[in-house]
Design an enzyme around this catalytic site. Structure first.
Site, PDB file in Angstrom:
ATOM      1  N   CYS A  98       0.514  -1.051  -0.385  1.00 22.17           N
ATOM      2  CA  CYS A  98      -0.006  -0.068   0.116  1.00 22.17           C
ATOM      3  C   CYS A  98       1.177   1.722  -0.310  1.00 22.17           C
ATOM      4  O   CYS A  98       1.507   1.323   0.752  1.00 22.17           O
ATOM      5  CB  CYS A  98      -0.729  -0.092   1.245  1.00 22.17           C
ATOM      6  N   CYS A 102      -4.090   7.919  -1.513  1.00 24.34           N
ATOM      7  CA  CYS A 102      -5.310   7.771  -2.527  1.00 24.34           C
ATOM      8  C   CYS A 102      -6.463   7.766  -1.230  1.00 24.34           C
ATOM      9  O   CYS A 102      -7.464   8.893  -1.819  1.00 24.34           O
ATOM     10  CB  CYS A 102      -5.855   6.351  -2.976  1.00 24.34           C
ATOM     11  N   THR A 189      -4.329   4.816   7.674  1.00 23.78           N
ATOM     12  CA  THR A 189      -3.357   4.932   6.737  1.00 23.78           C
ATOM     13  C   THR A 189      -1.883   5.554   6.224  1.00 23.78           C
ATOM     14  O   THR A 189      -2.667   6.765   6.019  1.00 23.78           O
ATOM     15  CB  THR A 189      -3.928   4.707   4.971  1.00 23.78           C
ATOM     16  N   GLU A 255      -0.020   1.536   9.147  1.00 25.11           N
ATOM     17  CA  GLU A 255      -1.311   2.430   9.402  1.00 25.11           C
ATOM     18  C   GLU A 255      -0.869   2.761  11.669  1.00 25.11           C
ATOM     19  O   GLU A 255      -0.219   2.113  12.365  1.00 25.11           O
ATOM     20  CB  GLU A 255      -2.320   0.961   9.816  1.00 25.11           C
ATOM     21  N   HIS A 290     -13.172   5.481  -3.335  1.00 23.54           N
ATOM     22  CA  HIS A 290     -12.613   4.469  -2.561  1.00 23.54           C
ATOM     23  C   HIS A 290     -12.434   3.291  -3.082  1.00 23.54           C
ATOM     24  O   HIS A 290     -11.700   2.310  -2.994  1.00 23.54           O
ATOM     25  CB  HIS A 290     -12.176   4.431  -1.217  1.00 23.54           C
ATOM     26  N   TYR A 294      -9.787   0.293  -4.843  1.00 18.06           N
ATOM     27  CA  TYR A 294      -8.446  -0.612  -4.590  1.00 18.06           C
ATOM     28  C   TYR A 294      -8.451  -1.733  -5.601  1.00 18.06           C
ATOM     29  O   TYR A 294      -7.609  -2.522  -5.556  1.00 18.06           O
ATOM     30  CB  TYR A 294      -9.333  -1.191  -4.078  1.00 18.06           C
ATOM     31  N   CYS A 296      -5.772  -0.694  -7.248  1.00 14.44           N
ATOM     32  CA  CYS A 296      -4.449  -0.757  -6.360  1.00 14.44           C
ATOM     33  C   CYS A 296      -4.052  -2.307  -6.216  1.00 14.44           C
ATOM     34  O   CYS A 296      -2.628  -2.675  -6.768  1.00 14.44           O
ATOM     35  CB  CYS A 296      -3.914   0.263  -5.222  1.00 14.44           C
ATOM     36  N   GLU A 444      -6.654  -5.251   4.386  1.00 15.55           N
ATOM     37  CA  GLU A 444      -6.867  -4.311   3.606  1.00 15.55           C
ATOM     38  C   GLU A 444      -7.875  -4.374   2.691  1.00 15.55           C
ATOM     39  O   GLU A 444      -8.296  -3.272   2.592  1.00 15.55           O
ATOM     40  CB  GLU A 444      -5.700  -3.560   3.318  1.00 15.55           C
TER      41      GLU A 444
END
Ligand code: FAD
Ligand code: SF4
Length: 505
Positions: A98, A102, A189, A255, A290, A294, A296, A444
């Site tokens: 991560c 974002c 995050t 985190e 969001h 993801y 990502c 996550e």
């Protein structure tokens, strides 16, 4: 001074006197802490990619009239959102974790349209304040952490019903210059790697929760903020000698819990204060962006598929038909996530404020796939990897004059492949499916941007069962007087699919 690249970003984080606790002690300088540094390296990539691949990772902003990092850009058309997804996949491929930027990007975009609509109803000035803030951060090229999730206490109770009012962040004091907030945000995050924290409510609010309806920007090093660092599985391997056992020694996610103790937000950085009826709009727009961010995870999926293919090659089974089939299955699952996410971005529409919002149904389907498919992709990677992925001796044993030669002899794979190559790939698979970066790839994926049930609720709201039943009954020749009429009752989702609606009403 604007930050121009990853190295300058890393330097910008030094000497901030953040109050960060890790293992019960204050961290002197997070930038130099071996357990924290990999997460900073991951964010640094978000700067370098804007220089290396400006067409997807930067954009011309009509707000500031300059070319800006895409993480700070307000989407001006559907292509902007599609490019966000391309950038996210690329960064996932480059870091295998991560990269943390974002949440801020999606928070800015959802606030942009929501503040416009609050001002329209209440004659407030939030939208122009927000625009000034965005111009400033675009100029400085800062990292924004998005702080939505409260610690929440008893999940069946609203913020004002909790035994302890601080279980949700709320306003404790006001003066003519601004407000003071107290409470804690969980699982934040990249917060220690951010320059600003954007605080937002976590759930739909009612009149009695008015003090919990607060949105504002706070410098990450403001007075009254304490950070408590979150542990990740196998995280202390980053503090050991060597780089082999870490699996991915350069990059990780981050985190932490943020605790606010009467932290001040000045008036000019408050973007919602008391308009509890707009909390739901903000949250829904944020989660909509969001949940398709993801994609990502498809970049991480690409890395894991590559690792599984590599180990099969090193083990001499690359040509086995079931291995090939498993790699196809992993790819199919990975591209299914990407397909839904990028389709959601393609189906974007213009909001009243002029920015673009992606499609909600497809964003929820994307995120729901993400709560499941990376687990299956990981299972297949472990299947292909073999048991050594969890039973391998340490780097020190490989380097030891006593045990090193024994391991060299007994852990050989295919002829011509060094033991070290084999170990490195297995450690990477371990890192992503059980170790540090399984936080980013698995849990996550499960809970970030909302646990699975949150997506099912949104899908159920929009699935238009009545309309679909009418379609079926009409074709089955089941006579119903209003069948024809009801078939025209599209939702926003179908209107967007069939091109009947391009802008928000
Ligand atoms: C790695 C990671 C990174 C994250 N990053 C961020 C971030 O940057 N910013 C941010 O704001 N948040 C972040 N989150 C938070 C994320 O949005 C939350 O984890 C998610 O919303 C779930 O909340 P929770 O963790 O408190 O779980 P819980 O709310 O405790 O949920 C646990 C289970 O209980 C169920 N449940 C919860 N409440 C109810 C209810 N009222 N009725 C019925 N069932 C219920 C859920 O569906 C779930 O199955 C992150 C989370 C993770 C794991
Ligand atoms: S989980 Fe993905 S979308 Fe969220 S901040 Fe990390 S990289 Fe970005």
């Amino acid at each position: 001074m604007p930050i121009n690249n990853g190295q300058e970003y890393i330097e910008s984080l030094r000497n901030r006197n953040l109050k960060v606790y890790l293992f019960g002690e204050l961290v002197k300088e997070p930038v130099d802490h071996p357990m924290i540094r990999p997460s900073i390296n991951a964010v640094a990539e978000t700067y370098d990619i804007a220089n290396d691949d400006p067409s997807i990772a930067s954009a011309e902003s009509s707000l500031s009239g300059r070319r800006v990092n895409r993480f700070l850009h307000i989407a001006e058309n559907a292509t902007d959102l599609v490019n966000q997804n391309k950038m996210q996949r690329k960064l996932g491929q480059l870091t295998g974790t991560c990269f943390q930027r974002c949440v801020g990007m999606d928070a800015l975009n959802s606030l942009y349209s929501t503040t416009f609509e609050i001002d329209e109803k209440y004659n407030t000035a939030y939208h122009s304040r927000l625009k000034e803030f965005i111009k400033k951060i675009q100029e400085e090229n800062h990292v924004i952490g998005g702080a939505m999730t409260d610690v929440k206490g008893d999940r069946s109770l609203s913020p004002s019903q909790q035994a302890d009012p601080d279980l949700f962040v709320h306003v404790t004091k006001r003066d003519e210059n601004g407000v003071y907030i107290t409470g804690a945000k969980a699982h934040q995050t990249g917060c220690i790697n951010s320059h600003w924290i954007l605080v937002m409510p976590t759930m739909r609010l009612r009149n009695e929760d008015k003090n919990y309806a607060i949105v504002g920007a706070i410098p990450a090093d403001a007075e009254g903020i304490t950070y408590i660092y979150g542990r990740q599985s196998c995280d202390t391997r980053s503090m050991e000698e060597g780089d082999l056992d870490a699996g991915n020694s350069k990059y990780s996610g981050q985190e932490a819990m943020i605790i606010f103790d009467n932290t001040f937000i000045p008036n000019e950085l408050i973007f919602l204060d008391g308009e509890y009826d707009y909390a739901a709009m903000l949250i829904e727009r944020f989660t909509c962006y969001h949940r398709r961010s993801y994609v990502c995870k498809t970049g991480l999926g690409d890395v894991l598929i590559g690792a599984a293919a590599s180990i099969s090659d090193y083990n001499g089974v690359a040509n086995a038909s079931h291995i090939k089939d498993k790699l196809v299955e992993m790819t199919h699952l990975n591209e299914t996530i990407f397909g839904t996410g990028i389709a959601s971005s393609f189906q974007s529409y213009k909001t009243k404020s002029g920015n673009f919002q992606n499609d909600d149904m497809l964003a929820n389907v994307c995120k729901h796939n993400v709560t499941r498919f990376p687990y299956e992709i990981s299972r297949l990677a472990q299947d292909i990897a073999g048991g050594l992925v969890v039973t391998m001796p340490s780097e020190k044993d490989f380097r030891s004059p006593e045990t090193g030669p024994l391991l060299e002899k007994y852990l050989k794979g295919r002829k011509g492949v060094s033991i070290e190559k084999r170990v490195r790939i297995l450690r990477l698979i371990e890192n992503m499916t059980l170790g540090r970066n399984s936080v980013g790839y698995l849990t996550e994926s499960m809970h970030g941007a909302g646990s699975p049930q949150a997506q099912r609720i949104q899908i159920a709201r929009q699935m238009q069962l009545e309309y679909k039943m009418k379609l079926a009954r009409k074709l089955a020749n089941i006579p119903e007087s209003e069948a024809e009429e009801l078939i025209k009752e599209h939702s926003d989702y179908f209107d967007r699919i069939f091109g009947l609606k391009k802008e928000a009403s």
